[in-house]
Design an enzyme around this catalytic site. Structure first.
Site, PDB file in Angstrom:
ATOM      1  N   HIS A 128       0.835  -1.213   0.000  1.00  0.00           N
ATOM      2  CA  HIS A 128       0.000   0.000   0.000  1.00  0.00           C
ATOM      3  C   HIS A 128       0.865   1.256   0.000  1.00  0.00           C
ATOM      4  O   HIS A 128       0.617   2.201  -0.767  1.00  0.00           O
ATOM      5  CB  HIS A 128      -0.916  -0.012   1.227  1.00  0.00           C
ATOM      6  CG  HIS A 128      -1.654   1.274   1.443  1.00  0.00           C
ATOM      7  ND1 HIS A 128      -2.893   1.528   0.903  1.00  0.00           N
ATOM      8  CD2 HIS A 128      -1.318   2.395   2.138  1.00  0.00           C
ATOM      9  CE1 HIS A 128      -3.292   2.742   1.255  1.00  0.00           C
ATOM     10  NE2 HIS A 128      -2.350   3.284   2.016  1.00  0.00           N
ATOM     11  N   GLU A 129       1.880   1.276   0.854  1.00  0.00           N
ATOM     12  CA  GLU A 129       2.721   2.481   0.964  1.00  0.00           C
ATOM     13  C   GLU A 129       3.554   2.699  -0.300  1.00  0.00           C
ATOM     14  O   GLU A 129       3.691   3.830  -0.770  1.00  0.00           O
ATOM     15  CB  GLU A 129       3.618   2.378   2.196  1.00  0.00           C
ATOM     16  CG  GLU A 129       2.881   2.272   3.522  1.00  0.00           C
ATOM     17  CD  GLU A 129       1.943   3.443   3.784  1.00  0.00           C
ATOM     18  OE1 GLU A 129       2.106   4.502   3.163  1.00  0.00           O
ATOM     19  OE2 GLU A 129       1.032   3.287   4.630  1.00  0.00           O
ATOM     20  N   HIS A 132       1.599   4.342  -3.055  1.00  0.00           N
ATOM     21  CA  HIS A 132       1.521   5.807  -2.977  1.00  0.00           C
ATOM     22  C   HIS A 132       2.685   6.445  -3.738  1.00  0.00           C
ATOM     23  O   HIS A 132       2.508   7.428  -4.468  1.00  0.00           O
ATOM     24  CB  HIS A 132       1.574   6.265  -1.519  1.00  0.00           C
ATOM     25  CG  HIS A 132       0.261   6.221  -0.800  1.00  0.00           C
ATOM     26  ND1 HIS A 132      -0.879   6.840  -1.274  1.00  0.00           N
ATOM     27  CD2 HIS A 132      -0.092   5.637   0.383  1.00  0.00           C
ATOM     28  CE1 HIS A 132      -1.874   6.649  -0.419  1.00  0.00           C
ATOM     29  NE2 HIS A 132      -1.428   5.911   0.589  1.00  0.00           N
ATOM     30  N   GLU A 193      -5.998   7.010  -1.185  1.00  0.00           N
ATOM     31  CA  GLU A 193      -5.906   5.871  -0.291  1.00  0.00           C
ATOM     32  C   GLU A 193      -6.510   4.618  -0.935  1.00  0.00           C
ATOM     33  O   GLU A 193      -5.931   3.531  -0.871  1.00  0.00           O
ATOM     34  CB  GLU A 193      -6.613   6.176   1.033  1.00  0.00           C
ATOM     35  CG  GLU A 193      -5.880   7.163   1.923  1.00  0.00           C
ATOM     36  CD  GLU A 193      -4.504   6.676   2.334  1.00  0.00           C
ATOM     37  OE1 GLU A 193      -4.343   5.467   2.611  1.00  0.00           O
ATOM     38  OE2 GLU A 193      -3.579   7.507   2.382  1.00  0.00           O
TER      39      GLU A 193
END
Length: 261
Positions: A128-129, A132, A193
């Protein structure tokens, strides 16, 4: 004038997010973004206590390197290989959080370990990070704020040059600021997100981790007492329930890239 100015900005600096194809406004160069990430990572390392837990450090580095390798070898032109200089930091704090700054600088708080529990759980967070960073969400946020500032300044100037409307300029600035926050910046944050959740599933699948584990991580995350939740229109993140629902819907897409290692 304001509409024309913003239209010109969008046309001049528009690109597409990976996987989703969403249009993004980019007024910040990749070099500027990477320098900002490097500075932020330096601050993390100088201001936060590093973890000396060998097992935690080995876990984060092991998983992060596999996710980073997947990020650098995208299939089917899903995204542009970033060619980052990847670095990893484990922070000794009971905070369930992590981040990946522009340029591939990953940090994880030890408070996440009871929630992630194992390599696959950690891969859900790191994926997920890293998503980004791949989608340049940091640069997009800076760009959105620049565009909002330009539009607000143009509106105030337009009011100030007319004696009949000049008194309205301060109130207009306040109203525009609130409108931009709740009408543009916060919805964009929630969009980013969700986008990182979807891309992150593909990243962890490419790295050989079962994407279904991301759902389990968020089921455990939902049980944490985070205090009173703000209304969704005032939140930077989707609700835990919405995230879990979306993750379940996106898992089949990610499974096409999953090969256990």
């Amino acid at each position: 004038m304001i509409a024309l100015l913003l239209s010109a900005l969008v046309l001049a600096a528009c690109q597409s997010a990976p996987v989703t194809g969403r249009s993004q406004l980019m007024l910040v160069s990749e070099e500027e973004e990477r320098q900002a990430g490097l500075l932020a990572f330096h601050q993390v390392r100088t201001q936060e206590p590093p973890s000396h837990d060998a097992a935690a450090n080995e876990l984060v580095e092991r998983v992060s390197r596999r996710i980073a390798a997947a990020a650098e070898a995208p299939p089917d032109n899903l995204w542009k290989a970033p060619h980052y200089r990847w670095e990893f930091e484990v922070i000794d704090k009971r905070i369930p959080n992590a981040g990946c700054l522009p340029g591939g600088k990953i940090y994880v708080y030890t408070g996440l370990l009871p929630i992630t529990q194992d390599d696959a759980g950690m891969a859900a967070v790191i994926g997920h990070e890293v998503a980004h960073a791949l989608a340049r969400h940091g640069a997009e946020r800076m760009s959105d704020k620049k565009a909002v500032s330009i539009a607000a300044a143009a509106a105030v100037v337009a009011l100030a040059v007319n004696s009949r409307t000049s008194a309205l300029a301060p109130a207009t600035m306040v109203a525009l600021g609130a409108g931009a926050k709740y009408g543009i910046l916060l919805p964009m944050s929630r969009t980013q997100e969700s986008e990182a959740d979807r891309i992150g599933l593909i990243l962890m699948a490419l790295a050989g981790y079962d994407p279904n584990e991301a759902v389990n991580v968020w089921e455990r995350m939902r049980l944490i007492d985070k205090g009173p939740n703000p209304p969704i229109w005032a939140s930077t993140h989707p609700s835990d329930e919405q995230r879990i629902k979306d993750l379940k819907a996106w898992v089949p897409e990610a499974m096409k890239y999953y090969h256990p290692q």
